[in-house]
Design a protein around this motif. Sequence first.
Motif, short mmCIF file in Angstrom:
data_model
loop_
_atom_site.label_atom_id
_atom_site.label_comp_id
_atom_site.label_asym_id
_atom_site.label_seq_id
_atom_site.Cartn_x
_atom_site.Cartn_y
_atom_site.Cartn_z
N LYS A 95 0.84 -1.21 0.00
CA LYS A 95 0.00 0.00 0.00
C LYS A 95 0.87 1.25 0.00
O LYS A 95 0.54 2.24 -0.66
CB LYS A 95 -0.94 0.01 1.20
CG LYS A 95 -2.11 -0.91 1.04
CD LYS A 95 -3.10 -0.72 2.17
CE LYS A 95 -4.30 -1.62 1.96
NZ LYS A 95 -5.31 -1.42 3.00
N GLU A 96 1.95 1.23 0.74
CA GLU A 96 2.86 2.37 0.78
C GLU A 96 3.49 2.59 -0.58
O GLU A 96 3.62 3.73 -1.04
CB GLU A 96 3.94 2.14 1.83
CG GLU A 96 4.88 3.30 1.99
CD GLU A 96 5.88 3.04 3.08
OE1 GLU A 96 7.05 3.33 2.85
OE2 GLU A 96 5.49 2.56 4.16
N ASP A 97 3.88 1.52 -1.26
CA ASP A 97 4.48 1.62 -2.58
C ASP A 97 3.47 2.18 -3.58
O ASP A 97 3.81 3.00 -4.42
CB ASP A 97 4.99 0.26 -3.03
CG ASP A 97 5.79 0.35 -4.31
OD1 ASP A 97 6.55 1.32 -4.46
OD2 ASP A 97 5.65 -0.56 -5.16
N GLN A 98 2.22 1.75 -3.49
CA GLN A 98 1.18 2.24 -4.39
C GLN A 98 0.91 3.72 -4.15
O GLN A 98 0.71 4.48 -5.09
CB GLN A 98 -0.10 1.44 -4.22
CG GLN A 98 -0.01 0.04 -4.77
CD GLN A 98 -1.23 -0.79 -4.46
OE1 GLN A 98 -2.12 -0.37 -3.73
NE2 GLN A 98 -1.30 -1.99 -5.02
N ARG A 101 3.58 5.74 -5.78
CA ARG A 101 3.42 5.74 -7.23
C ARG A 101 2.31 6.71 -7.64
O ARG A 101 2.46 7.46 -8.62
CB ARG A 101 3.09 4.33 -7.73
CG ARG A 101 3.12 4.21 -9.23
CD ARG A 101 2.86 2.78 -9.70
NE ARG A 101 3.75 1.84 -9.04
CZ ARG A 101 3.36 0.69 -8.51
NH1 ARG A 101 2.09 0.34 -8.54
NH2 ARG A 101 4.22 -0.11 -7.94
N VAL A 102 1.21 6.74 -6.91
CA VAL A 102 0.11 7.65 -7.21
C VAL A 102 0.55 9.10 -7.05
O VAL A 102 0.23 9.96 -7.88
CB VAL A 102 -1.11 7.33 -6.31
CG1 VAL A 102 -2.16 8.42 -6.40
CG2 VAL A 102 -1.71 5.99 -6.69
N ALA A 108 3.57 14.36 -11.87
CA ALA A 108 3.89 14.39 -13.30
C ALA A 108 2.75 15.05 -14.09
O ALA A 108 3.01 15.82 -15.03
CB ALA A 108 4.13 12.97 -13.80
N LYS A 109 1.51 14.78 -13.71
CA LYS A 109 0.37 15.40 -14.39
C LYS A 109 0.35 16.90 -14.14
O LYS A 109 0.01 17.69 -15.02
CB LYS A 109 -0.93 14.77 -13.94
CG LYS A 109 -1.17 13.39 -14.49
CD LYS A 109 -2.48 12.82 -14.01
CE LYS A 109 -2.69 11.40 -14.52
NZ LYS A 109 -3.95 10.81 -14.02
#
Length: 114
Positions: A95-98, A101-102, A108-109
Amino acid sequence: MASRRIASDEKDILDQDDRTSSPLAESDKSNITPAVPASVIIKLLAFTLAMIGGPIGTYFLTLHTVFKGNSTFAGATAAIMANFVLIAYVVVAMKEDQSERVEAEKKAKEKKGL
């Protein structure tokens, strides 16, 4: 046979101290932030304590209260508890990795939008 060493007063490249003639100015300080965030270290320590205390505590708690002295069942329960802590650690890490990434995709957006 002994070899003679030539004593020299001059410093070679490895002996020179370049602190005074550093190319970095006073305003260009190096980045000394830790490589691992404190929250990650706290989670690791918490799960380490849970991995030590959980199964041992489960064994002694269930040995005489639940299983009436049957150490085989108490040991099996402790092993299940160890697996539970391990699976919980993997889930929290995923969950921390996700979430990282989000956040990276969101940044970036935002950069593309500007």
